[in-house]
Design a protein around this motif. Structure first.
Motif, PDB file in Angstrom:
ATOM      1  N   SER A 159      -3.914  33.228  -3.347  1.00  0.00           N
ATOM      2  CA  SER A 159      -3.990  31.765  -3.388  1.00  0.00           C
ATOM      3  C   SER A 159      -4.083  31.221  -1.969  1.00  0.00           C
ATOM      4  O   SER A 159      -3.293  31.604  -1.097  1.00  0.00           O
ATOM      5  CB  SER A 159      -2.753  31.190  -4.095  1.00  0.00           C
ATOM      6  N   SER A 161      -3.765  28.067   0.705  1.00  0.00           N
ATOM      7  CA  SER A 161      -3.087  26.769   0.831  1.00  0.00           C
ATOM      8  C   SER A 161      -4.154  25.685   0.965  1.00  0.00           C
ATOM      9  O   SER A 161      -5.251  25.949   1.467  1.00  0.00           O
ATOM     10  CB  SER A 161      -2.169  26.757   2.053  1.00  0.00           C
ATOM     11  N   ILE A 178       2.271  36.363   3.204  1.00  0.00           N
ATOM     12  CA  ILE A 178       1.608  35.163   3.708  1.00  0.00           C
ATOM     13  C   ILE A 178       0.854  35.518   4.984  1.00  0.00           C
ATOM     14  O   ILE A 178       1.452  35.971   5.965  1.00  0.00           O
ATOM     15  CB  ILE A 178       2.628  34.027   4.000  1.00  0.00           C
ATOM     16  N   PHE A 267      -0.110  27.128  -4.269  1.00  0.00           N
ATOM     17  CA  PHE A 267       0.459  26.204  -3.288  1.00  0.00           C
ATOM     18  C   PHE A 267       0.439  24.786  -3.842  1.00  0.00           C
ATOM     19  O   PHE A 267      -0.473  24.408  -4.588  1.00  0.00           O
ATOM     20  CB  PHE A 267      -0.349  26.229  -1.992  1.00  0.00           C
ATOM     21  N   SER A 268       1.430  23.986  -3.434  1.00  0.00           N
ATOM     22  CA  SER A 268       1.437  22.563  -3.800  1.00  0.00           C
ATOM     23  C   SER A 268       0.412  21.812  -2.959  1.00  0.00           C
ATOM     24  O   SER A 268      -0.045  22.305  -1.922  1.00  0.00           O
ATOM     25  CB  SER A 268       2.831  21.965  -3.596  1.00  0.00           C
ATOM     26  N   ASN A 271       1.029  21.351   0.805  1.00  0.00           N
ATOM     27  CA  ASN A 271       1.245  22.584   1.566  1.00  0.00           C
ATOM     28  C   ASN A 271       2.698  22.957   1.770  1.00  0.00           C
ATOM     29  O   ASN A 271       2.993  23.917   2.478  1.00  0.00           O
ATOM     30  CB  ASN A 271       0.589  22.514   2.964  1.00  0.00           C
ATOM     31  N   LEU A 274       5.333  26.842  -2.430  1.00  0.00           N
ATOM     32  CA  LEU A 274       4.559  27.892  -3.077  1.00  0.00           C
ATOM     33  C   LEU A 274       5.307  28.317  -4.332  1.00  0.00           C
ATOM     34  O   LEU A 274       6.497  28.644  -4.267  1.00  0.00           O
ATOM     35  CB  LEU A 274       4.389  29.101  -2.137  1.00  0.00           C
ATOM     36  N   ILE A 290       7.679  26.437   2.212  1.00  0.00           N
ATOM     37  CA  ILE A 290       6.791  27.032   3.209  1.00  0.00           C
ATOM     38  C   ILE A 290       7.175  26.598   4.628  1.00  0.00           C
ATOM     39  O   ILE A 290       6.975  27.334   5.596  1.00  0.00           O
ATOM     40  CB  ILE A 290       5.326  26.668   2.893  1.00  0.00           C
TER      41      ILE A 290
END
Length: 377
Positions: A159, A161, A178, A267-268, A271, A274, A290
Protein backbone atom coordinates in the motif's frame (compact mmCIF):
# COMPACT_ATOMS: atom_id res chain seq x y z
CA UNK A 1 -22.23 -9.26 -20.52
CA UNK A 2 -21.60 -5.83 -18.94
CA UNK A 3 -24.42 -3.33 -18.46
CA UNK A 4 -24.12 0.41 -17.82
CA UNK A 5 -26.76 2.85 -16.55
CA UNK A 6 -26.79 6.64 -16.30
CA UNK A 7 -27.92 8.10 -12.97
CA UNK A 8 -28.79 11.44 -14.61
CA UNK A 9 -30.48 10.12 -17.77
CA UNK A 10 -32.66 7.08 -16.94
CA UNK A 11 -33.46 6.58 -20.64
CA UNK A 12 -29.78 6.10 -21.53
CA UNK A 13 -28.45 2.58 -21.18
CA UNK A 14 -25.60 0.51 -22.57
CA UNK A 15 -25.00 -3.20 -22.97
CA UNK A 16 -21.62 -4.69 -23.89
CA UNK A 17 -21.61 -8.31 -25.02
CA UNK A 18 -18.20 -9.97 -25.33
CA UNK A 19 -19.79 -13.00 -27.01
CA UNK A 20 -17.82 -16.22 -27.19
CA UNK A 21 -14.69 -14.56 -25.78
CA UNK A 22 -16.34 -14.48 -22.34
CA UNK A 23 -15.85 -11.98 -19.54
CA UNK A 24 -13.95 -12.42 -16.25
CA UNK A 25 -13.42 -8.80 -15.16
CA UNK A 26 -14.67 -5.31 -15.98
CA UNK A 27 -13.56 -1.89 -14.76
CA UNK A 28 -13.95 1.83 -15.52
CA UNK A 29 -11.22 4.03 -16.87
CA UNK A 30 -10.64 7.06 -14.59
CA UNK A 31 -12.34 9.46 -17.04
CA UNK A 32 -15.59 7.46 -16.86
CA UNK A 33 -15.78 7.29 -20.66
CA UNK A 34 -14.24 3.88 -21.28
CA UNK A 35 -14.83 0.38 -19.94
CA UNK A 36 -12.06 -2.23 -19.84
CA UNK A 37 -13.26 -5.83 -20.17
CA UNK A 38 -10.94 -8.78 -19.62
CA UNK A 39 -11.89 -11.88 -21.61
CA UNK A 40 -11.74 -15.46 -20.40
CA UNK A 41 -8.29 -17.08 -20.11
CA UNK A 42 -6.92 -13.49 -20.14
CA UNK A 43 -6.57 -13.56 -23.92
CA UNK A 44 -6.98 -9.79 -24.19
CA UNK A 45 -8.40 -6.63 -22.62
CA UNK A 46 -11.04 -4.88 -24.72
CA UNK A 47 -11.37 -1.10 -24.27
CA UNK A 48 -14.87 0.16 -25.15
CA UNK A 49 -15.52 3.89 -25.61
CA UNK A 50 -18.96 5.04 -24.44
CA UNK A 51 -18.60 8.31 -26.40
CA UNK A 52 -17.30 7.29 -29.82
CA UNK A 53 -18.28 3.57 -29.58
CA UNK A 54 -14.76 2.70 -30.75
CA UNK A 55 -12.94 -0.44 -29.57
CA UNK A 56 -9.25 -0.94 -28.71
CA UNK A 57 -7.46 -4.15 -27.74
CA UNK A 58 -4.60 -4.87 -25.32
CA UNK A 59 -3.01 -8.29 -25.92
CA UNK A 60 -1.40 -10.80 -23.55
CA UNK A 61 -2.64 -9.44 -20.16
CA UNK A 62 -1.35 -11.53 -17.29
CA UNK A 63 -3.74 -13.43 -15.02
CA UNK A 64 -2.50 -12.22 -11.65
CA UNK A 65 -3.64 -10.63 -8.40
CA UNK A 66 -3.48 -7.04 -9.69
CA UNK A 67 -2.52 -6.74 -13.33
CA UNK A 68 -4.01 -3.36 -14.36
CA UNK A 69 -3.11 -0.09 -12.59
CA UNK A 70 -4.13 3.50 -13.44
CA UNK A 71 -2.24 6.57 -12.29
CA UNK A 72 -4.23 8.74 -9.88
CA UNK A 73 -4.58 11.58 -12.43
CA UNK A 74 -5.97 9.08 -14.97
CA UNK A 75 -3.41 9.89 -17.67
CA UNK A 76 -1.66 6.51 -17.88
CA UNK A 77 -2.41 2.84 -17.31
CA UNK A 78 0.11 0.07 -16.70
CA UNK A 79 -0.76 -3.48 -17.75
CA UNK A 80 1.15 -6.58 -16.66
CA UNK A 81 1.78 -8.96 -19.56
CA UNK A 82 3.16 -12.46 -19.99
CA UNK A 83 4.93 -13.32 -23.26
CA UNK A 84 7.29 -16.20 -24.01
CA UNK A 85 7.37 -17.20 -20.31
CA UNK A 86 8.60 -13.71 -19.27
CA UNK A 87 6.95 -10.80 -17.48
CA UNK A 88 6.51 -7.44 -19.20
CA UNK A 89 4.89 -4.07 -18.40
CA UNK A 90 3.15 -1.96 -21.03
CA UNK A 91 2.25 1.67 -20.24
CA UNK A 92 -0.55 3.22 -22.31
CA UNK A 93 -1.81 6.81 -22.62
CA UNK A 94 -5.47 6.75 -21.57
CA UNK A 95 -6.58 9.57 -23.87
CA UNK A 96 -5.95 7.58 -27.09
CA UNK A 97 -4.77 4.15 -25.78
CA UNK A 98 -1.43 4.48 -27.57
CA UNK A 99 1.56 2.51 -26.25
CA UNK A 100 3.98 4.77 -24.36
CA UNK A 101 6.53 2.27 -22.95
CA UNK A 102 7.06 -1.49 -23.06
CA UNK A 103 9.74 -3.19 -20.94
CA UNK A 104 10.49 -6.50 -19.24
CA UNK A 105 10.63 -6.77 -15.44
CA UNK A 106 13.11 -8.40 -13.08
CA UNK A 107 10.51 -10.86 -11.72
CA UNK A 108 10.10 -14.62 -11.96
CA UNK A 109 6.29 -14.63 -11.75
CA UNK A 110 4.85 -11.14 -11.38
CA UNK A 111 1.93 -11.00 -8.91
CA UNK A 112 0.81 -7.35 -8.95
CA UNK A 113 1.53 -3.74 -9.89
CA UNK A 114 0.54 -0.43 -8.30
CA UNK A 115 1.35 3.22 -9.09
CA UNK A 116 2.42 5.70 -6.45
CA UNK A 117 -0.28 8.39 -6.03
CA UNK A 118 1.99 11.00 -7.66
CA UNK A 119 2.25 8.80 -10.78
CA UNK A 120 6.06 8.81 -10.85
CA UNK A 121 6.88 5.32 -9.55
CA UNK A 122 5.41 1.91 -10.36
CA UNK A 123 5.76 -0.83 -7.73
CA UNK A 124 5.96 -4.39 -9.06
CA UNK A 125 6.06 -7.40 -6.75
CA UNK A 126 6.81 -11.07 -7.36
CA UNK A 127 4.77 -14.14 -6.43
CA UNK A 128 4.72 -15.33 -2.82
CA UNK A 129 7.42 -17.92 -3.59
CA UNK A 130 10.07 -15.20 -3.93
CA UNK A 131 10.34 -12.03 -1.83
CA UNK A 132 11.03 -9.33 -4.40
CA UNK A 133 9.74 -5.77 -4.81
CA UNK A 134 10.91 -3.80 -7.87
CA UNK A 135 10.33 -0.07 -8.48
CA UNK A 136 10.26 1.50 -11.95
CA UNK A 137 9.95 5.06 -13.21
CA UNK A 138 7.34 6.19 -15.74
CA UNK A 139 9.83 5.72 -18.60
CA UNK A 140 10.66 2.14 -17.55
CA UNK A 141 13.95 2.75 -15.71
CA UNK A 142 14.73 0.47 -12.75
CA UNK A 143 14.87 2.68 -9.64
CA UNK A 144 15.37 0.13 -6.90
CA UNK A 145 14.86 -3.47 -5.83
CA UNK A 146 14.01 -4.60 -2.28
CA UNK A 147 14.18 -8.02 -0.63
CA UNK A 148 13.64 -8.50 3.11
CA UNK A 149 14.53 -12.20 3.28
CA UNK A 150 15.17 -15.05 0.87
CA UNK A 151 13.57 -18.48 1.34
CA UNK A 152 10.19 -18.31 3.21
CA UNK A 153 6.96 -17.10 1.55
CA UNK A 154 7.26 -13.46 0.51
CA UNK A 155 5.05 -10.43 -0.19
CA UNK A 156 1.29 -10.65 0.36
CA UNK A 157 0.08 -7.04 -0.15
CA UNK A 158 1.42 -3.50 -0.55
CA UNK A 159 0.00 0.00 0.00
CA UNK A 160 1.27 3.46 -0.95
CA UNK A 161 0.73 6.42 1.36
CA UNK A 162 -1.35 9.23 -0.28
CA UNK A 163 1.72 11.51 -0.22
CA UNK A 164 3.83 8.84 -2.05
CA UNK A 165 6.46 9.19 0.72
CA UNK A 166 5.94 5.72 2.21
CA UNK A 167 5.39 2.25 0.80
CA UNK A 168 4.04 -0.35 3.23
CA UNK A 169 4.79 -3.99 2.40
CA UNK A 170 2.80 -6.75 4.13
CA UNK A 171 4.50 -10.15 4.19
CA UNK A 172 3.77 -13.76 5.09
CA UNK A 173 6.04 -13.47 8.16
CA UNK A 174 3.30 -11.39 9.92
CA UNK A 175 5.24 -8.12 9.59
CA UNK A 176 4.74 -4.82 7.76
CA UNK A 177 7.83 -3.02 6.49
CA UNK A 178 7.74 0.72 5.72
CA UNK A 179 10.03 1.93 2.91
CA UNK A 180 10.89 5.61 2.28
CA UNK A 181 10.72 7.33 -1.12
CA UNK A 182 14.27 8.74 -1.10
CA UNK A 183 16.49 5.66 -0.75
CA UNK A 184 13.75 2.97 -0.96
CA UNK A 185 15.22 1.42 2.18
CA UNK A 186 13.32 0.21 5.24
CA UNK A 187 12.47 2.82 7.89
CA UNK A 188 10.84 0.46 10.37
CA UNK A 189 8.85 -2.75 10.61
CA UNK A 190 5.65 -3.46 12.55
CA UNK A 191 5.07 -6.86 14.17
CA UNK A 192 1.65 -8.37 14.97
CA UNK A 193 1.99 -10.36 18.22
CA UNK A 194 -0.95 -12.31 19.66
CA UNK A 195 -0.65 -10.50 23.01
CA UNK A 196 -0.95 -6.70 23.36
CA UNK A 197 1.07 -5.66 26.41
CA UNK A 198 1.81 -1.93 25.88
CA UNK A 199 -0.24 0.45 28.03
CA UNK A 200 0.04 3.08 25.28
CA UNK A 201 -2.15 0.92 23.00
CA UNK A 202 -5.95 1.11 23.27
CA UNK A 203 -7.77 -2.18 22.66
CA UNK A 204 -11.45 -1.86 21.69
CA UNK A 205 -13.35 -5.13 22.05
CA UNK A 206 -16.70 -5.72 20.35
CA UNK A 207 -19.33 -7.14 22.72
CA UNK A 208 -22.90 -8.24 22.01
CA UNK A 209 -25.77 -7.42 24.33
CA UNK A 210 -29.47 -8.18 24.11
CA UNK A 211 -31.64 -5.05 24.51
CA UNK A 212 -33.60 -4.85 27.76
CA UNK A 213 -37.36 -4.49 27.34
CA UNK A 214 -39.80 -3.59 30.12
CA UNK A 215 -42.16 -6.56 30.43
CA UNK A 216 -45.15 -4.53 31.62
CA UNK A 217 -45.07 -2.52 28.34
CA UNK A 218 -45.31 -5.68 26.22
CA UNK A 219 -48.51 -6.36 24.35
CA UNK A 220 -49.44 -9.50 22.45
CA UNK A 221 -48.84 -9.72 19.62
CA UNK A 222 -46.00 -7.18 19.95
CA UNK A 223 -45.61 -4.44 17.31
CA UNK A 224 -43.41 -5.46 14.36
CA UNK A 225 -40.57 -3.06 15.19
CA UNK A 226 -40.50 -4.20 18.82
CA UNK A 227 -40.71 -7.88 17.86
CA UNK A 228 -37.63 -7.64 15.68
CA UNK A 229 -35.67 -5.84 18.40
CA UNK A 230 -36.66 -8.43 21.02
CA UNK A 231 -34.70 -11.17 19.29
CA UNK A 232 -31.86 -9.07 17.88
CA UNK A 233 -28.58 -8.43 19.66
CA UNK A 234 -26.89 -5.05 19.77
CA UNK A 235 -23.18 -4.59 19.44
CA UNK A 236 -20.90 -2.02 21.04
CA UNK A 237 -17.24 -1.49 21.87
CA UNK A 238 -15.65 -1.74 25.30
CA UNK A 239 -12.07 -0.82 26.20
CA UNK A 240 -10.09 -3.87 27.35
CA UNK A 241 -7.44 -3.77 30.04
CA UNK A 242 -3.95 -4.69 28.81
CA UNK A 243 -2.37 -7.20 28.52
CA UNK A 244 -4.90 -8.60 26.02
CA UNK A 245 -4.60 -11.98 24.29
CA UNK A 246 -6.05 -11.91 20.78
CA UNK A 247 -7.61 -14.91 19.06
CA UNK A 248 -4.69 -16.51 17.17
CA UNK A 249 -5.27 -19.21 14.53
CA UNK A 250 -2.41 -21.51 13.61
CA UNK A 251 -2.28 -21.83 9.80
CA UNK A 252 -2.52 -25.21 8.08
CA UNK A 253 0.96 -25.63 6.66
CA UNK A 254 0.30 -28.38 4.11
CA UNK A 255 -2.26 -26.44 2.01
CA UNK A 256 -1.89 -23.79 -0.68
CA UNK A 257 -2.51 -20.10 0.18
CA UNK A 258 -2.23 -20.51 3.97
CA UNK A 259 -4.18 -18.06 6.12
CA UNK A 260 -1.15 -16.27 7.48
CA UNK A 261 0.66 -12.98 7.14
CA UNK A 262 -0.46 -9.40 6.53
CA UNK A 263 -2.92 -9.53 3.62
CA UNK A 264 -4.78 -6.21 4.09
CA UNK A 265 -3.24 -2.78 4.72
CA UNK A 266 -4.17 0.81 3.91
CA UNK A 267 -3.04 4.36 4.74
CA UNK A 268 -5.50 7.03 5.88
CA UNK A 269 -6.13 10.06 3.64
CA UNK A 270 -4.06 12.37 5.88
CA UNK A 271 -1.02 10.00 5.93
CA UNK A 272 -1.22 9.82 9.73
CA UNK A 273 -2.49 6.26 10.20
CA UNK A 274 -1.96 2.80 8.75
CA UNK A 275 -4.56 0.03 9.20
CA UNK A 276 -3.45 -3.60 8.87
CA UNK A 277 -4.89 -7.08 9.29
CA UNK A 278 -2.81 -10.15 10.10
CA UNK A 279 -4.54 -13.26 8.70
CA UNK A 280 -3.30 -15.33 11.65
CA UNK A 281 -5.46 -13.06 13.88
CA UNK A 282 -8.44 -12.66 11.51
CA UNK A 283 -10.81 -10.85 13.89
CA UNK A 284 -8.56 -7.88 14.67
CA UNK A 285 -7.59 -4.65 12.90
CA UNK A 286 -4.37 -2.88 13.90
CA UNK A 287 -4.10 0.91 13.56
CA UNK A 288 -0.58 2.37 13.61
CA UNK A 289 0.42 6.00 14.19
CA UNK A 290 2.77 6.83 11.30
CA UNK A 291 4.01 10.08 12.88
CA UNK A 292 5.27 8.24 15.99
CA UNK A 293 5.78 4.85 14.27
CA UNK A 294 3.96 2.91 16.99
CA UNK A 295 0.81 0.87 17.53
CA UNK A 296 -2.08 3.15 18.50
CA UNK A 297 -5.27 1.06 18.51
CA UNK A 298 -6.38 -2.56 18.09
CA UNK A 299 -10.03 -3.28 17.19
CA UNK A 300 -10.97 -6.79 18.34
CA UNK A 301 -14.10 -8.02 16.56
CA UNK A 302 -16.33 -11.02 17.29
CA UNK A 303 -16.18 -12.27 13.67
CA UNK A 304 -13.35 -12.32 11.11
CA UNK A 305 -12.84 -8.95 9.37
CA UNK A 306 -13.92 -9.16 5.71
CA UNK A 307 -13.02 -5.69 4.46
CA UNK A 308 -11.90 -2.27 5.67
CA UNK A 309 -11.42 1.06 3.89
CA UNK A 310 -10.46 4.61 4.91
CA UNK A 311 -12.71 7.55 4.10
CA UNK A 312 -11.16 9.41 1.13
CA UNK A 313 -11.10 12.84 2.82
CA UNK A 314 -10.28 12.33 6.49
CA UNK A 315 -9.10 9.76 9.02
CA UNK A 316 -12.17 7.58 9.47
CA UNK A 317 -12.02 3.82 8.97
CA UNK A 318 -15.04 1.68 8.04
CA UNK A 319 -14.95 -2.10 8.40
CA UNK A 320 -17.30 -5.07 8.10
CA UNK A 321 -17.23 -8.62 9.48
CA UNK A 322 -19.87 -10.46 7.45
CA UNK A 323 -22.64 -9.42 9.87
CA UNK A 324 -25.43 -6.84 9.58
CA UNK A 325 -23.31 -4.26 11.42
CA UNK A 326 -20.99 -1.55 10.13
CA UNK A 327 -18.06 -0.47 12.31
CA UNK A 328 -16.45 2.98 12.20
CA UNK A 329 -13.24 4.19 13.87
CA UNK A 330 -11.77 7.69 14.05
CA UNK A 331 -9.26 9.26 16.49
CA UNK A 332 -12.31 10.39 18.52
CA UNK A 333 -13.43 6.78 19.14
CA UNK A 334 -15.30 3.95 17.49
CA UNK A 335 -18.92 2.87 17.05
CA UNK A 336 -20.94 -0.11 15.79
CA UNK A 337 -23.95 0.68 13.58
CA UNK A 338 -26.80 -1.74 12.90
CA UNK A 339 -27.87 -1.61 9.24
CA UNK A 340 -31.68 -1.21 9.14
CA UNK A 341 -33.56 -3.36 6.69
CA UNK A 342 -35.69 -6.43 6.17
CA UNK A 343 -34.08 -9.84 6.46
CA UNK A 344 -30.49 -10.66 7.24
CA UNK A 345 -28.20 -8.24 5.36
CA UNK A 346 -24.66 -9.56 5.87
CA UNK A 347 -22.03 -7.04 4.79
CA UNK A 348 -19.09 -8.73 3.06
CA UNK A 349 -17.58 -5.67 1.34
CA UNK A 350 -17.84 -1.88 1.38
CA UNK A 351 -16.70 1.15 -0.60
CA UNK A 352 -16.64 4.88 0.26
CA UNK A 353 -18.01 7.57 -2.04
CA UNK A 354 -15.27 10.03 -3.02
CA UNK A 355 -17.00 12.79 -1.00
CA UNK A 356 -16.93 10.71 2.20
CA UNK A 357 -20.66 11.35 2.77
CA UNK A 358 -21.89 7.86 1.88
CA UNK A 359 -20.88 4.21 1.81
CA UNK A 360 -21.79 1.37 -0.52
CA UNK A 361 -22.43 -1.81 1.50
CA UNK A 362 -22.46 -5.15 -0.33
CA UNK A 363 -23.86 -8.50 0.74
CA UNK A 364 -23.80 -11.69 -1.32
CA UNK A 365 -26.95 -10.88 -3.31
CA UNK A 366 -27.83 -7.25 -2.48
CA UNK A 367 -26.30 -3.86 -1.86
CA UNK A 368 -27.42 -0.70 -0.10
CA UNK A 369 -26.17 2.86 0.21
CA UNK A 370 -25.50 4.17 3.71
CA UNK A 371 -25.62 7.98 4.12
CA UNK A 372 -23.70 9.65 6.94
CA UNK A 373 -24.88 12.91 8.45
CA UNK A 374 -22.17 15.52 8.79
CA UNK A 375 -22.07 17.66 11.90
CA UNK A 376 -22.78 21.31 11.23
CA UNK A 377 -19.68 23.38 11.93
Amino acid sequence: LAQVWSLEQPDWHCKIDEGSAGLVASCWSPDGRHILNTTEFHLRITVWSLCTKSVSYIKYPKACQQGVAFTKDGRYVAVAERRDCKDFISIFVCSNWQLLRHFDTETQDLSGIEWAPNGCVLAVWDSCLEYKLVLYSLDGRLLSSYRAYEWPLGIKAISWSPSSQFLAVGSFDEKVRILNHVTWKKITEFEHPATIASKRTIVYKEVEKSPSVETERLSFPPPRALASSLFSTQSKYEISQVPVSLQYIKPVADRANPKMGVGMLAFSADNCFLATKNDNIPSSVWIWDIRKLRLLVVLEQLCPVQCFQWEPRRARLALCTGTSRLFLWSPAGCVAVQVPGEGDFQIVSLSWHSSGDSLLLLSKDNFCVCYLEREEV
